[in-house]
Design an enzyme around this catalytic site. Structure first.
Site, PDB file in Angstrom:
ATOM      1  N   PRO A   7       0.797  -1.238   0.000  1.00 41.97           N
ATOM      2  CA  PRO A   7       0.000   0.000   0.000  1.00 41.97           C
ATOM      3  C   PRO A   7       0.825   1.282   0.000  1.00 41.97           C
ATOM      4  O   PRO A   7       0.275   2.371   0.174  1.00 41.97           O
ATOM      5  CB  PRO A   7      -0.788  -0.131   1.306  1.00 41.97           C
ATOM      6  N   GLU A   8       2.139   1.203  -0.212  1.00 42.26           N
ATOM      7  CA  GLU A   8       2.992   2.391  -0.081  1.00 42.26           C
ATOM      8  C   GLU A   8       2.585   3.536  -1.003  1.00 42.26           C
ATOM      9  O   GLU A   8       2.790   4.704  -0.681  1.00 42.26           O
ATOM     10  CB  GLU A   8       4.463   2.019  -0.347  1.00 42.26           C
ATOM     11  N   ILE A   9       2.003   3.226  -2.157  1.00 40.15           N
ATOM     12  CA  ILE A   9       1.598   4.277  -3.089  1.00 40.15           C
ATOM     13  C   ILE A   9       0.618   5.246  -2.431  1.00 40.15           C
ATOM     14  O   ILE A   9       0.586   6.430  -2.751  1.00 40.15           O
ATOM     15  CB  ILE A   9       0.969   3.652  -4.361  1.00 40.15           C
TER      16      ILE A   9
END
Length: 704
Positions: free
Chosen positions: A148-150
């Site tokens: 989920p880093e985006i």
């Protein structure tokens, strides 16, 4: 059953029971030997965030397991609700302190003995990197994994951008990395992200059984960096890279393009060089203004949902929700509650209204089943939990009753007083209204259990609820309502019950500023373009047209409505909506020009920046006034409501964060320059000067 499987069950039991009174002495990674297997268990529940201490313990555990000659395979599992959800949120850094995640992942992958990871719950971010570094992966059926880093404006770390495309190819890898959405277990198995899905066993048991089969078959390590199935067709790979670059062209944050670069590097660079590029890309993104705002948005949601001053109180259990009203907002709340396991009893004033309401609820679940979102069994279960009635006394079993009608304040007050006669004293009573709280509470026998729960439409989709507290509301009612909102998967933002609350007060300030800009000579289409370019999903004029200009308070909107230009539904408002053509503001601009001429208002030459700053600072100034009046406790409460309810772009962090990024002194200076045109909108709240004088900003107020 082997002793190892029994040990796995023991680990899972400990995970559900907690670490008990001996938790201080429990190592961060528990290591046990079962025959030829080493069982390594992450023991930092509930979600095993990857602190430097846990990384050091994991490295040491792998060193010990690999150096033990009697160990021939390693199973990596975890306590708690999840395998690992990544780094602690409050310690995110461009480069994590040693040992880095890359160091840990490289050590796991380089192990000379097969490493099988048992994944349960959520395996996200740094946890996903650990899983990809293992040689084999087993996952629970209800588990999920992803990167989920985006959503924080970041590139993943730990070699995720290099290992993932080797397993699944560039198309799937970029879909996972650019969307940030977790992959459910069945899909992960189908894609080849995992080797096995545990059905009848726990993931730990299944991983141990797989390891034992490997020992019998003498199957060794399988480093992910050595897998080439996702890289075989270089031409197709580069076509996918080019297609994704075209899709994200013009993206407002840097991370998508950098992620595509890193996935491209997986094909054209050696593995170590690709990981180095990933690290540089992450560091470059980390300090961007957009990434800072996205991290602010992430932390703000958690901070805004925090409830202080209620230590020792627990929410009352709500098994049944009472809802009064049959409109779209009430039905949306009903569906949300049913989806989260609550019984719902809907009260309407007429039988024919209830028939329509029941049909709409049934249609919603039938459509969900047809689209594969739920099974037929789930549809039947949820519909069985729903009852519609005209009998007021039927709500007597509800733990919470929400008045969700579209009536006037006077009618709501009468309705609430009548409802109260049939409710037990411990039942919490709420309204979805955003004004008139004192009048509605006046005739209640127990006003201490009455509060506001302002859901924004569409209530199923909007993830925030304004929890409006009257001065004499009881702490128990507050805690129960707060827990209810969280149970629905929404963010409860707590504030004092004052007309307009946050969402509508701030939004109306923006719309009032639009009114002024229109009279200054700015066309509706230009205002909308500027705000869409800033990042809003729709411009303010087209939004007001969609809602109906006859519902707006601004003088220009009201004038248009009286001329029959009531908005999109009427076919004309700020725009004309001719069949087969796009919205056109030509006629509206001619009307506005005539209004300016009649009033002797000169047209001004405004830049796009002038337009956006007038609207954005109108929002921030309205927020500052709410803070100054004590209606809102923290600036993040305003940011969260405006991002989740009104489409404020997350990569700007909300109006108060945007003001911080502009600089408090500069923001106050700009407000003063706008104030002569409309002091009620732009005259700076005194809070701006206080912050500027003391060298403070809104973020510092969040820490008080």
């Amino acid at each position: 059953m082997s002793e190892a499987v029994g040990q796995a069950r023991k680990y899972m039991t400990e995970a559900t029971q907690g670490r008990g009174s001996e938790s201080v002495e429990t190592p961060l990674v528990q290591s046990r030997r079962e025959g030829r297997l080493a069982l390594l268990c992450l023991s930092s529940p509930p979600v095993n965030t990857l602190t430097p201490e846990l990384r050091r313990a994991l490295l040491a555990a792998f060193e010990a397991a690999e150096s033990a000659p009697e160990v021939q395979a390693i199973v990596l599992m975890a306590e708690g609700t999840s395998f690992c959800t990544g780094f602690p949120a409050d310690t995110l850094a461009a480069e994590e302190p040693a040992p880095s995640l890359n160091t840990v992942c490289d050590r796991i992958e380089a192990c000379s003995k097969p490493v099988i990871a048992a994944l349960h719950g959520s395996t996200l971010e740094a946890g996903f990197a650990l899983a990809l570094a293992a040689h084999y992966r087993v996952i629970g059926r209800r588990s999920r994994l992803g990167a989920p880093e985006i959503t924080l404006g970041l590139v993943p770390t730990g070699g995720v951008t290099q290992r993932l495309p080797r397993l699944v190819g560039p198309g799937v890898a970029l879909e996972i990395l650019l969307s940030g959405r977790p992959v459910p277990a069945p899909q992960a198995l189908k894609l080849g992200l995992v080797d096995e899905m545990a059905d009848s066993k726990s993931p730990a048991e299944a991983a141990i059984a797989l390891a034992e089969r490997f020992l019998v078959g003498e199957r060794g390590p399988r480093p992910t960096r050595a897998i080439a199935r996702g890289l075989r067709d270089g031409e197709a790979y580069m076509k996918e890279i080019a297609a994704r670059r075209a899709e994200i062209k013009g993206a407002r944050i840097a991370a998508p393009a950098r992620i595509v670069d890193c996935v491209e590097a997986a094909l054209i660079l050696p593995f170590e060089a690709g990981v180095a590029r990933e690290s540089v890309a992450r560091a470059d993104c980390f300090d961007s203004e957009e990434a800072k705002a996205l991290r602010h948005a992430y932390f703000s949601e958690r901070r805004a949902a925090r409830l202080d001053g209620v230590e020792g109180l627990r929410p009352a259990e709500i098994g049944e929700l009472g809802l009064v009203g049959t409109g779209s907002l009430a039905l949306g709340i009903a569906v949300t509650a049913l989806d989260h396991g609550l019984k719902v009893r809907l009260l309407g004033s007429a039988a024919d209204q209830l028939v329509v309401a029941e049909q709409r609820i049934t249609t919603a679940y039938t459509r969900a089943e047809q689209q594969g979102q739920i099974t037929a069994e789930v549809r039947r279960e949820r519909l069985a939990q729903f009852t519609a009635t005209t009998r007021t006394d039927s709500l007597s079993g509800a733990g919470l009753v929400i008045e969700a009608s579209a009536a006037s304040t006077e009618a709501r007050a009468r309705l609430l007083a009548r409802l109260e006669e049939f409710l037990p004293e411990d039942c919490v009573l709420a309204t979805v209204a955003d004004h008139g709280f004192a009048q509605m509470a006046r005739d209640l026998a127990h006003p201490e259990r009455f509060l506001g729960l302002h859901f924004c439409a569409p209530s199923q989709a909007i993830r925030v609820v304004e929890l409006a507290l009257r001065d004499d509301v009881s702490k128990q009612a507050l805690v129960t309502a707060h827990g209810f909102v969280k149970r629905l998967g929404k963010v409860p933002v707590t504030l004092r019950a004052r007309d307009g609350l946050i969402a509508n007060r701030v939004q109306e300030a923006v719309w009032a500023a639009v009114d002024v800009l229109l009279l200054m000579g700015v066309r509706p289409a230009r205002i909308d373009r500027v705000m869409r370019e800033y990042g809003f999903p729709a411009g303010p004029c087209e939004t007001m047209d969609a809602l109906g200009l006859d519902h707006m308070r601004g003088a220009v909107a009201q004038f248009f409505a009286t001329e029959g230009r009531r908005g999109k539904e009427a076919g004309q408002g700020f725009y004309d909506y001719a069949s087969g053509q796009g919205p056109d503001d030509t006629v509206a601009e001619a009307i506005l020009a005539d209004l300016r001429a009649q009033g002797g208002v000169p047209e001004l030459e405004l830049s796009d920046r002038d337009i956006s700053e007038r609207l954005l600072l109108a929002a921030a100034n309205a927020g500052a006034r709410l803070l100054q009046a004590g209606v809102v406790m923290r600036p993040v409460d305003i940011d969260v409501v405006m991002m989740l309810a009104k489409g404020y772009p997350r990569y700007h962090g909300g109006p108060m964060k945007a003001a911080d990024l502009m600089g408090i002194f500069q923001a106050e200076k700009r407000l003063k320059s706008f104030a002569a045109a409309a002091p009620d909108i732009w005259e700076p709240a005194t809070l701006w000067h206080e912050l500027s004088k003391n060298g403070d900003n809104f973020e510092k107020l969040n820490l008080l």
